[in-house]
Design a protein around this motif. Structure first.
Motif, PDB file in Angstrom:
ATOM      1  N   PHE A   4      24.364  33.518  47.257  1.00 29.52           N
ATOM      2  CA  PHE A   4      25.236  33.303  46.095  1.00 29.52           C
ATOM      3  C   PHE A   4      24.914  31.990  45.382  1.00 29.52           C
ATOM      4  CE2 PHE A   4      27.736  35.807  49.210  1.00 29.52           C
ATOM      5  CZ  PHE A   4      27.875  36.971  48.467  1.00 29.52           C
ATOM      6  N   ARG A  47      41.497  36.346  49.014  1.00 30.02           N
ATOM      7  CA  ARG A  47      41.637  37.284  50.127  1.00 30.02           C
ATOM      8  C   ARG A  47      42.183  36.542  51.344  1.00 30.02           C
ATOM      9  NH1 ARG A  47      36.836  41.232  49.969  1.00 30.02           N
ATOM     10  NH2 ARG A  47      37.971  42.259  48.304  1.00 30.02           N
ATOM     11  N   SER A  73      45.438  35.451  42.448  1.00 30.53           N
ATOM     12  CA  SER A  73      45.351  36.905  42.559  1.00 30.53           C
ATOM     13  C   SER A  73      44.041  37.387  43.171  1.00 30.53           C
ATOM     14  CB  SER A  73      45.540  37.528  41.174  1.00 30.53           C
ATOM     15  OG  SER A  73      44.600  37.003  40.267  1.00 30.53           O
ATOM     16  N   VAL A  74      43.006  36.532  43.232  1.00 33.08           N
ATOM     17  CA  VAL A  74      41.732  36.982  43.800  1.00 33.08           C
ATOM     18  C   VAL A  74      41.531  36.534  45.240  1.00 33.08           C
ATOM     19  CG1 VAL A  74      40.589  36.923  41.560  1.00 33.08           C
ATOM     20  CG2 VAL A  74      40.352  34.981  43.078  1.00 33.08           C
ATOM     21  N   LEU A 118      27.109  39.233  40.613  1.00 27.91           N
ATOM     22  CA  LEU A 118      28.293  39.291  41.469  1.00 27.91           C
ATOM     23  C   LEU A 118      28.985  40.646  41.295  1.00 27.91           C
ATOM     24  CD1 LEU A 118      29.789  35.750  40.800  1.00 27.91           C
ATOM     25  CD2 LEU A 118      28.721  36.521  42.910  1.00 27.91           C
ATOM     26  N   HIS A 163      25.181  31.473  42.364  1.00 29.35           N
ATOM     27  CA  HIS A 163      25.903  31.504  41.088  1.00 29.35           C
ATOM     28  C   HIS A 163      26.738  30.256  40.839  1.00 29.35           C
ATOM     29  CE1 HIS A 163      25.230  35.475  42.808  1.00 29.35           C
ATOM     30  NE2 HIS A 163      25.069  35.933  41.586  1.00 29.35           N
ATOM     31  N   ILE A 205      35.717  42.507  41.275  1.00 27.05           N
ATOM     32  CA  ILE A 205      36.725  42.281  42.305  1.00 27.05           C
ATOM     33  C   ILE A 205      37.646  43.493  42.371  1.00 27.05           C
ATOM     34  CG2 ILE A 205      38.740  40.882  42.896  1.00 27.05           C
ATOM     35  CD1 ILE A 205      37.139  38.580  41.442  1.00 27.05           C
ATOM     36  N   ARG A 206      37.749  44.055  43.544  1.00 25.61           N
ATOM     37  CA  ARG A 206      38.748  45.130  43.696  1.00 25.61           C
ATOM     38  C   ARG A 206      39.412  45.005  45.061  1.00 25.61           C
ATOM     39  NH1 ARG A 206      34.222  49.686  42.911  1.00 25.61           N
ATOM     40  NH2 ARG A 206      32.614  48.176  43.298  1.00 25.61           N
ATOM     41  N   PHE A 207      40.581  45.549  45.139  1.00 23.16           N
ATOM     42  CA  PHE A 207      41.350  45.430  46.387  1.00 23.16           C
ATOM     43  C   PHE A 207      41.640  46.790  46.996  1.00 23.16           C
ATOM     44  CE2 PHE A 207      42.141  41.401  44.307  1.00 23.16           C
ATOM     45  CZ  PHE A 207      41.972  40.531  45.364  1.00 23.16           C
ATOM     46  N   TYR A 220      36.787  38.855  36.619  1.00 21.94           N
ATOM     47  CA  TYR A 220      37.064  39.920  37.583  1.00 21.94           C
ATOM     48  C   TYR A 220      35.913  40.922  37.704  1.00 21.94           C
ATOM     49  CZ  TYR A 220      41.709  39.604  39.577  1.00 21.94           C
ATOM     50  OH  TYR A 220      42.775  39.254  40.364  1.00 21.94           O
ATOM     51  N   VAL A 268      40.404  36.378  34.675  1.00 22.37           N
ATOM     52  CA  VAL A 268      39.783  35.195  35.268  1.00 22.37           C
ATOM     53  C   VAL A 268      39.934  35.195  36.788  1.00 22.37           C
ATOM     54  CG1 VAL A 268      39.886  32.673  35.384  1.00 22.37           C
ATOM     55  CG2 VAL A 268      40.176  33.824  33.192  1.00 22.37           C
ATOM     56  N   ALA A 269      38.832  34.995  37.487  1.00 20.49           N
ATOM     57  CA  ALA A 269      38.887  34.876  38.942  1.00 20.49           C
ATOM     58  C   ALA A 269      38.763  33.414  39.350  1.00 20.49           C
ATOM     59  CB  ALA A 269      37.781  35.690  39.587  1.00 20.49           C
ATOM     60  N   ASP A 329      44.263  37.400  32.883  1.00 21.57           N
ATOM     61  CA  ASP A 329      44.173  38.502  33.847  1.00 21.57           C
ATOM     62  C   ASP A 329      42.746  38.732  34.338  1.00 21.57           C
ATOM     63  OD1 ASP A 329      46.738  38.742  33.026  1.00 21.57           O
ATOM     64  OD2 ASP A 329      46.503  40.662  32.002  1.00 21.57           O
ATOM     65  N   ILE A 334      40.797  28.401  41.625  1.00 19.82           N
ATOM     66  CA  ILE A 334      40.682  29.812  41.978  1.00 19.82           C
ATOM     67  C   ILE A 334      42.022  30.492  41.705  1.00 19.82           C
ATOM     68  CG2 ILE A 334      40.173  31.454  43.815  1.00 19.82           C
ATOM     69  CD1 ILE A 334      38.595  29.192  45.171  1.00 19.82           C
ATOM     70  N   ARG A 335      41.987  31.575  40.934  1.00 20.44           N
ATOM     71  CA  ARG A 335      43.229  32.251  40.600  1.00 20.44           C
ATOM     72  C   ARG A 335      43.780  32.920  41.867  1.00 20.44           C
ATOM     73  NH1 ARG A 335      45.218  36.613  37.561  1.00 20.44           N
ATOM     74  NH2 ARG A 335      46.600  35.935  35.885  1.00 20.44           N
TER      75      ARG A 335
END
Lengths: 70, 95
Positions: free
Chosen positions: A26, A43, A40-41, B90, A28, B93-95, B17, B66-67, B64, A37-38
């Motif tokens: 990675f 883990r 919602s992402v 990359l 990147h 992103i999924r869950f 995302y 943006v990661a 929404d 880091i948001r």
């Protein structure tokens, strides 16, 4: 990997002086030093065992349990 | 959201995302992580050629999507030869 600077109610995370664990796979984010880091992402968040002060946490949970009993 | 206030007027790299990587100057943001990037460039990673830089100009990205928002170390960024970097893009992103 990096130093945790702040967390908010959405679990958005601010990390400083970050390092990517596997930079060969990675590349990147090579030039990034600090990042946001948001929540919602996310883990999971892994904490190095050495960086966790268990004594402090135990005391805090005991205090909270005591307060809840009252 | 004060966490990103220090990135304003700095070069930042945003990961979306869908896995896209966009670099630009952060002009503004709000509590939902909606952001405005000036002079933005998409960095397209691929396995068989170097990183392709696609100019996008002024971009407003809805929070929404943006990661991650990363502050770029411009000195370090200038030393990296992106045309020689081979890496798969990359994943989304999924869950």
């Amino acid at each position: 990997m990096g130093t945790l600077k702040s967390v908010d109610q959405f679990l958005n995370i601010r990390l400083d002086n970050i390092k990517v664990s596997d930079p060969d796979r990675f590349p990147h984010m090579m030039a990034i030093k600090n990042c946001f880091i948001r929540g919602s992402v996310v883990r999971y968040v892994q904490m190095p065992t050495g960086a966790v002060d268990t004594q402090l946490l135990e005391d805090a949970t005991r205090r909270e349990a005591k307060d809840n009993k009252k | 959201m004060s966490a990103i206030s220090s990135f304003v007027n700095q070069q930042v790299q945003v990961i979306l995302y869908d896995g896209r990587v966009i670099v630009g100057k952060l002009m503004g943001f709000d509590v939902r992580a909606n952001i405005i990037l000036a002079d933005s460039v998409e960095r397209e990673f691929s396995e068989d050629e170097g990183v392709e830089m696609v100019p996008l100009g002024l971009y407003m990205i809805k929070g929404d999507n943006v990661a991650m928002i990363g502050e770029i170390d411009t000195d370090k960024d200038a030393t990296i030869d992106y045309s020689s970097i081979r890496a798969p893009p990359l994943n989304d992103i999924r869950f």
